[in-house]
Design a protein around this motif. Structure first.
Motif, PDB file in Angstrom:
ATOM      1  N   LEU A   1      22.928  52.553 -83.205  1.00  0.00           N
ATOM      2  CA  LEU A   1      23.711  51.573 -81.820  1.00  0.00           C
ATOM      3  C   LEU A   1      24.222  52.787 -80.840  1.00  0.00           C
ATOM      4  CD1 LEU A   1      26.342  49.392 -84.121  1.00  0.00           C
ATOM      5  CD2 LEU A   1      24.188  48.741 -82.849  1.00  0.00           C
TER       6      LEU A   1
ATOM      7  N   GLU B   1      24.507  48.137 -74.757  1.00  0.00           N
ATOM      8  CA  GLU B   1      24.554  46.670 -75.430  1.00  0.00           C
ATOM      9  C   GLU B   1      23.481  45.741 -74.929  1.00  0.00           C
ATOM     10  OE1 GLU B   1      27.337  42.858 -74.677  1.00  0.00           O
ATOM     11  OE2 GLU B   1      28.270  44.737 -75.178  1.00  0.00           O
TER      12      GLU B   1
ATOM     13  N   ILE C   1      29.986  54.336 -76.986  1.00  0.00           N
ATOM     14  CA  ILE C   1      28.814  53.153 -76.789  1.00  0.00           C
ATOM     15  C   ILE C   1      28.553  52.642 -78.297  1.00  0.00           C
ATOM     16  CG2 ILE C   1      26.859  54.719 -76.958  1.00  0.00           C
ATOM     17  CD1 ILE C   1      25.909  52.818 -75.005  1.00  0.00           C
TER      18      ILE C   1
ATOM     19  N   THR D   1      19.981  50.730 -87.634  1.00  0.00           N
ATOM     20  CA  THR D   1      20.078  51.344 -86.136  1.00  0.00           C
ATOM     21  C   THR D   1      21.683  51.928 -86.235  1.00  0.00           C
ATOM     22  OG1 THR D   1      20.851  50.662 -83.755  1.00  0.00           O
ATOM     23  CG2 THR D   1      21.415  49.218 -85.498  1.00  0.00           C
TER      24      THR D   1
ATOM     25  N   LEU E   1      20.697  45.949 -77.532  1.00  0.00           N
ATOM     26  CA  LEU E   1      21.048  45.301 -78.705  1.00  0.00           C
ATOM     27  C   LEU E   1      20.969  43.756 -78.562  1.00  0.00           C
ATOM     28  CD1 LEU E   1      22.176  45.182 -81.797  1.00  0.00           C
ATOM     29  CD2 LEU E   1      24.469  45.379 -80.809  1.00  0.00           C
ATOM     30  N   ARG E   2      21.442  43.152 -77.373  1.00  0.00           N
ATOM     31  CA  ARG E   2      21.051  41.653 -77.453  1.00  0.00           C
ATOM     32  C   ARG E   2      19.838  41.297 -77.347  1.00  0.00           C
ATOM     33  NH1 ARG E   2      25.763  38.805 -76.538  1.00  0.00           N
ATOM     34  NH2 ARG E   2      27.837  40.153 -76.326  1.00  0.00           N
TER      35      ARG E   2
ATOM     36  N   ASN F   1      29.467  48.686 -79.532  1.00  0.00           N
ATOM     37  CA  ASN F   1      28.609  47.823 -80.127  1.00  0.00           C
ATOM     38  C   ASN F   1      28.903  47.534 -81.329  1.00  0.00           C
ATOM     39  OD1 ASN F   1      26.644  47.792 -78.165  1.00  0.00           O
ATOM     40  ND2 ASN F   1      25.698  49.833 -78.810  1.00  0.00           N
TER      41      ASN F   1
ATOM     42  N   MET G   1      31.180  44.462 -81.215  1.00  0.00           N
ATOM     43  CA  MET G   1      30.753  43.128 -80.787  1.00  0.00           C
ATOM     44  C   MET G   1      29.829  42.614 -82.046  1.00  0.00           C
ATOM     45  SD  MET G   1      27.184  41.691 -80.043  1.00  0.00           S
ATOM     46  CE  MET G   1      26.016  43.016 -79.173  1.00  0.00           C
ATOM     47  N   LEU G   2      29.412  43.615 -82.849  1.00  0.00           N
ATOM     48  CA  LEU G   2      28.670  42.996 -84.233  1.00  0.00           C
ATOM     49  C   LEU G   2      29.851  42.538 -85.212  1.00  0.00           C
ATOM     50  CD1 LEU G   2      25.921  45.817 -84.896  1.00  0.00           C
ATOM     51  CD2 LEU G   2      25.570  43.554 -84.058  1.00  0.00           C
TER      52      LEU G   2
ATOM     53  N   ALA H   1      23.943  48.896 -89.381  1.00  0.00           N
ATOM     54  CA  ALA H   1      24.379  49.596 -88.421  1.00  0.00           C
ATOM     55  C   ALA H   1      25.380  50.654 -89.063  1.00  0.00           C
ATOM     56  CB  ALA H   1      25.048  48.847 -87.404  1.00  0.00           C
TER      57      ALA H   1
END
Length: 419
Positions: A274, A278, A313, A272, A281-282, A317, A320-321, A293
């Motif tokens: 990304l 979000e 964005i 991805t 993704l979740r 993301n 977060m990963l 990613a």
């Protein structure tokens, strides 16, 4: 690429790169904006449906098809395997009775060794929010289905033109209205129901397979059944990978395909960029064993110039990963940068990306992908200009390791190359 011959799918391995005869930059989705900061730290990254590891190595969590006391097979991932890879069980049967999602894909490629560990079957999803000038799969950028023309297969029977004229279309030099895309010599108008119906008839009429759709619509149940035919090849470490295009543009469809694969004990992965909310993704994360990613360009202005969208964005993301990857119950995460001369493969860009990654997770796996000159061959088939007048060569081993040293000096400890 696969095509239709009547209702039967046939494969043409030599022409996997064939794609749209015309593809407009105007097909790109609108630019994305960054989500509002959540303020969530690593300790708050648990997904609602995610399972937690127990001291015995199993998982606990909400009741779902992904929870089971069945032992893992050697072929499945740590988050997959509701039974052995060698056979289906009650979890798969329950999936068959569940509601299937619908999505659009443009290829299923078997025996891949570059899309994750072991022998993979890779599904290419249609549509991407980015317009990368070097895109390796330009046929996957536009989300809408379109007809293709394979010139080398055309036998000159002109049955397609006859069908078009019978429907009242002017073909070839007879007419080319502004906004029309000519595929072979026949206008194609996206979103025009009558024109789409005409193209269905034209493609069915073509006796040589020179005209075909660039993609197909399929349910998650049907696609999962197709993928699970490869179970014997996944027994020793392979699995299913979703790629594209951007699979996270179709999150519900992607999640259901992955859940069905995991229920059969199959290792799951995604590739991805990304550039999605979000929330998308979740939806997919609980059904993944490995996330690959991309982080292509760190500078925002340069990212817009090269891909058509800002990277706010994407970076959100990625954070977060990177934070989630520090926890035990998160999928394995690999961050990749494709090395594209003049665009991504600069000392400054690699250093900036590596510093960003190291600030969040210095132990994250960072992989540098060598430039692939084969992508250039696709562009004349899609009506797009490639980013290089003269196609560069792949980077040498010494050049690749130069970029590795830059990333390591910026604070990353786990840097590898795919040459």
């Amino acid at each position: 690429m696969q095509e239709y011959e009547g209702k039967k799918m046939i494969s043409h391995p030599r022409e996997k790169v064939s794609c749209l005869q015309a593809c407009h930059a105007g097909d790109a989705p609108s630019r994305l904006s960054a989500p509002a900061p959540s303020g969530k730290g690593p300790e708050n990254l648990k997904l609602p449906s995610q399972r937690r590891k127990t001291s015995s190595g199993g998982f606990t969590g909400p009741q779902s098809i992904l929870n089971s006391s069945a032992p893992l097979s050697e072929g499945g991932g740590p988050r997959s395997g509701r039974g052995s890879v060698g056979g289906r069980n009650n979890h798969v049967n329950r999936l068959h009775s569940a509601k299937a999602e619908q999505g659009t894909i443009f290829d299923v490629r078997r025996f891949s060794t570059h899309d994750g560990a072991g022998i993979r079957t890779t599904v290419f999803f249609k549509g991407c929010p980015l317009q990368c000038k070097w895109c390796h799969n330009p046929e996957g950028i536009a989300a809408a289905r379109r007809p293709l023309f394979f010139e080398k297969r055309c036998i000159g029977c002109q049955l397609c033109e006859t069908a078009a004229r019978a429907a009242g279309e002017l073909v070839g030099a007879e007419r080319r209205s502004e906004g029309d895309v000519l595929v072979r010599s026949i206008p194609y108008r996206a979103g025009d129901a009558e024109n789409t119906t005409l193209w269905e008839r034209i493609i069915e009429t073509c006796p040589s397979g020179a005209l075909a759709w660039d993609s197909r619509t399929v349910t998650s149940a049907a696609l999962a059944d197709e993928l699970l035919r490869d179970l014997p090849f996944f027994r020793h470490g392979g699995g299913v990978t979703l790629s594209g295009g951007e699979p996270l543009l179709q999150p519900a469809f992607a999640a259901d395909v992955l859940a069905r694969a995991q229920a059969a004990g199959v290792h799951t992965a995604i590739e991805t960029a990304l550039a999605v909310p979000e929330a998308n993704l979740r939806i997919v994360l609980p059904h993944l064993d490995h996330v690959f990613a991309d982080c292509k360009i760190f500078d925002r202005t340069a990212h817009i110039a090269a891909t058509g969208v800002p990277n706010d964005i994407i970076l959100a993301n990625l954070r977060m990963l990177l934070r989630g990857a520090r926890t035990a119950d998160f999928p394995t995460v690999t961050i990749r940068t494709p090395l594209i001369p003049q665009f991504t493969a600069t000392d400054g860009n690699i250093a900036a990306i590596a510093r960003f990654l190291a600030s969040e997770n210095p132990a994250i796996h960072y992989e540098l992908l060598n430039y692939n000159p084969l992508a250039a061959a696709k562009y004349h088939l899609v009506g797009r200009a490639y980013c290089f007048d003269e196609n560069p060569q792949k980077y040498t081993k010494e050049e690749m390791h130069h970029f590795v040293a830059i990333a390591q000096n910026a604070g990353l400890s786990n840097v590898t190359v795919d040459e």
